[in-house]
Design a protein around this motif. Sequence first.
Motif, PDB file in Angstrom:
ATOM      1  N   PRO A  96       0.822  -1.212   0.000  1.00 17.23           N
ATOM      2  CA  PRO A  96       0.000   0.000   0.000  1.00 17.23           C
ATOM      3  C   PRO A  96       0.856   1.263   0.000  1.00 17.23           C
ATOM      4  O   PRO A  96       1.999   1.254   0.465  1.00 17.23           O
ATOM      5  N   VAL A 100      -1.930   5.327   2.840  1.00 16.38           N
ATOM      6  CA  VAL A 100      -3.038   4.400   3.059  1.00 16.38           C
ATOM      7  C   VAL A 100      -2.972   3.841   4.471  1.00 16.38           C
ATOM      8  O   VAL A 100      -1.889   3.538   4.996  1.00 16.38           O
ATOM      9  N   ASP A 101      -4.129   3.694   5.101  1.00 16.70           N
ATOM     10  CA  ASP A 101      -4.203   3.118   6.441  1.00 16.70           C
ATOM     11  C   ASP A 101      -3.605   1.715   6.414  1.00 16.70           C
ATOM     12  O   ASP A 101      -4.044   0.849   5.651  1.00 16.70           O
ATOM     13  N   ASP A 104      -5.752  -1.470   6.335  1.00 15.16           N
ATOM     14  CA  ASP A 104      -6.561  -1.845   5.180  1.00 15.16           C
ATOM     15  C   ASP A 104      -5.883  -2.944   4.369  1.00 15.16           C
ATOM     16  O   ASP A 104      -4.655  -3.054   4.344  1.00 15.16           O
TER      17      ASP A 104
END
Length: 214
Positions: A96, A100-101, A104
């Motif tokens: 990611p 981005v978290d 996730d």
Amino acid sequence: MNQNIELVLQHSAALHTELDDLWGSFLLPSSDRGRVVAGYCSIVREHVLSQQRLLTFGFDVTAVTLVRPSFESLVRAIWSLKGASEEWIREFLTPPAPEVDARDETIKGPPVDSMLAVIAKHHPQWVHQSLSALKDETWKPMHSYVHGGIRPVLHVLLGCPDPQRVSLVLNGNGFFILATNVLQMACGGAPGRIAEIQRRFARCLPPQSSAGST
């Protein structure tokens, strides 16, 4: 199912030794798709081995709870082998972006029913039928175990009859056989050995289990 749980676990340990030897003979796949399949197959193996060790210590509820993640990992392994698109495989393995978290997923897979429908198009009919039948029979009970419903509470209070424990072991071994078959295909291994192992260990596998090519 009138089998002794201790004897079934003993036969299962011998089966697992043979399957582990077979896994050791596979050359790990070099493709991204192959690595995804190998990862899911390894998860199935770990869950099955964990289930049976938990049973030996009397931790039946946790052992039963592992059925659902075992099943879903097996479905994802088979789906990834031939059903997942190259784009999905690439995005699944792409780290990611920094913004981005981290909690996730890189990309979510389709629902289980959708994967089963795709599996029906790419694999022999028995593969889809056996997976779909198992899902239909166990999905609601497994949901109860995974999400803290009444079934695991009753299980703790009333205990687990030996026939249910035996069934859990046999089904887990069936998952392990299927995962081995899928991994063999992903690794390009020579067919034939799995069917021979299955014949010798039929007593600790589900009735009419098949290790035919997926």
